[in-house]
Design a protein around this motif. Sequence first.
Motif, short mmCIF file in Angstrom:
data_model
loop_
_atom_site.label_atom_id
_atom_site.label_comp_id
_atom_site.label_asym_id
_atom_site.label_seq_id
_atom_site.Cartn_x
_atom_site.Cartn_y
_atom_site.Cartn_z
N PRO A 108 15.77 44.98 31.15
CA PRO A 108 16.25 43.83 30.23
C PRO A 108 15.20 43.25 29.32
CG PRO A 108 17.02 43.30 32.55
CD PRO A 108 16.46 44.48 32.39
N ALA A 109 13.76 43.21 30.05
CA ALA A 109 12.51 42.65 29.62
C ALA A 109 12.04 43.65 28.28
CB ALA A 109 11.42 42.77 30.40
N ARG A 110 12.63 44.68 28.09
CA ARG A 110 12.50 45.55 26.96
C ARG A 110 13.57 45.63 25.91
NH1 ARG A 110 10.25 50.77 28.55
NH2 ARG A 110 9.72 51.18 26.35
N ILE A 111 14.61 44.48 26.11
CA ILE A 111 15.68 44.41 25.01
C ILE A 111 15.45 43.35 24.39
CG2 ILE A 111 18.17 43.96 24.85
CD1 ILE A 111 18.43 45.55 27.43
N TYR A 112 15.44 43.47 22.90
CA TYR A 112 15.26 42.47 21.95
C TYR A 112 16.66 42.14 21.32
CZ TYR A 112 10.74 44.14 22.65
OH TYR A 112 9.38 44.47 23.52
N LEU A 113 16.98 40.99 21.03
CA LEU A 113 18.05 40.54 20.43
C LEU A 113 17.93 39.98 19.29
CD1 LEU A 113 21.31 39.95 20.78
CD2 LEU A 113 20.65 37.54 21.39
N HIS A 114 18.66 40.70 18.09
CA HIS A 114 18.71 40.26 16.87
C HIS A 114 20.11 39.65 16.28
CE1 HIS A 114 15.13 42.30 15.22
NE2 HIS A 114 15.32 43.31 16.21
N GLY A 115 20.02 39.53 15.25
CA GLY A 115 21.25 39.07 14.31
C GLY A 115 21.33 37.89 13.40
N ASN A 116 22.05 37.89 12.39
CA ASN A 116 21.74 36.70 11.62
C ASN A 116 22.90 35.50 12.12
OD1 ASN A 116 23.93 38.56 10.64
ND2 ASN A 116 23.95 37.17 8.72
N ALA A 117 23.91 35.87 12.89
CA ALA A 117 25.03 34.97 13.26
C ALA A 117 25.23 35.15 14.46
CB ALA A 117 26.20 35.34 12.61
N LYS A 118 24.22 35.07 15.33
CA LYS A 118 24.30 35.12 17.05
C LYS A 118 25.31 33.83 17.22
CE LYS A 118 19.58 36.84 17.45
NZ LYS A 118 18.73 36.07 16.31
#
Length: 424
Positions: free
Chosen positions: A111-121
Amino acid sequence: MTATAANLSHVLPLGSRVNARGRLEVGGCDLLELAREFGTPAYVVAEDDLRARARAFLDAVSARHRDYDVLFASKAFPCTAVYRLLAEEGLGCDVASGGELFLALRAGFDPARIYLHGNAKSEIELHEAVAAGVGYVVLDSASEIERLERVAAAQRTRQAVLVRVTPGVAGDTHHAISTGQADSKFGFSPHDAEAAIGRVSAAAHLDLVGLHCHIGSQLLELEPFVAAVRTIAALGDFPVYNVGGGLGVAYTDSQQPPAISEYVETLVAVVHRELRTDVRLLFEPGRALVANSTVTIYTVQSVKENVSTWVAVDGGMSDNLRPMLYGSTYEALLAGRPLAPASRRCHVAGKHCESGDVLIRDVPLADPAPGDVLAVPVTGAYGYSLANNYNGVLRAPVIFCREGTARAVVRRESYDDLAARDLE
Ligand code: LLP
């Protein structure tokens, strides 16, 4: 132009060849045998190609920069086996929704190397990401700053974040996949980013570690990437910079994308010049990692002559929406006789009830006939992920091939799957 396996070698997965029976082989597997065993359409993935490209990224970056991570932009091919393979190769992961986060965690990414993106989270997605302990959340709007602050406070934790900047740079690509221009739904303009940086810095439960930019996809020139880094460099001095993805690939004989090493070399050079040599540098490739690993196989259902020659196959816009969405072009060849002179110009049409369901226009083929297996290379990126059930067509399986052994890692959908969510 005559399309043969020989001059299509740069779009076919690494290790593809014409075997002693004169048929096309991917990952050591005869495509005609795969068609017989697994049916068509099917996404056929050369596992070694995927691994080689992951290693090419890691080697290119590690040779030039000390503190880095290479993240798989998983929207490009979000299937568990691909997540697993790329996690095994040592990549981190970019997710753009709760669903991709779920898949990445399930496949074993740290999880520490997962990055959450998104313009409408959504607030729920932010909760899930913080609870999972994702490395960074990439902030995309002013309202999200308050929302994430609330979420992190509720979980009594501090969340590391990057601010996504839209640098006002547009690469030469289809408008639907250009994201760096000023009038974009993604990120903050450089001007607004300054205010956002101030607000995030003041937030008690957010830890601003750096900036992110992603200017677009299928870029075949390096200059826009350089311009983007120059723009974000003017916004301050941070420990972490994520330069996004976007490196293009060859879909056709005539496209010449920069090599992975050339792209990395150029980006590392501008980062060292405009920023520092000791920043943590993140790359986020999707397409350049997975596109060329895969060939879609179809069976020709009919060949019709009118003004043109129409070769209709058993898939189409349900397994590859890219020609319809972006006017993307592809090559094709007959898996059973890839070296035969391809003298007939054909339109390869899908089976859907739309005139626009044409996969390839004007592609030379060697006298196609019903029953022939047609191979369309470079379908590993945004094929599986954009797949749909239009006309009740069943989504295609994913077949991993390596050294002559094939295994289905995603099965074909069934008619029951089509009704699986119905409550009445
Ligand atoms: N990072 C971010 C924040 C992104 O939005 C994307 C892609 C990537 C990385 C990876 O970009 P790549 O290396 O794959 O170019 N469906 C379209 C492409 C949409 C790209 C969306 N974002 C297509 O099939 O061409």
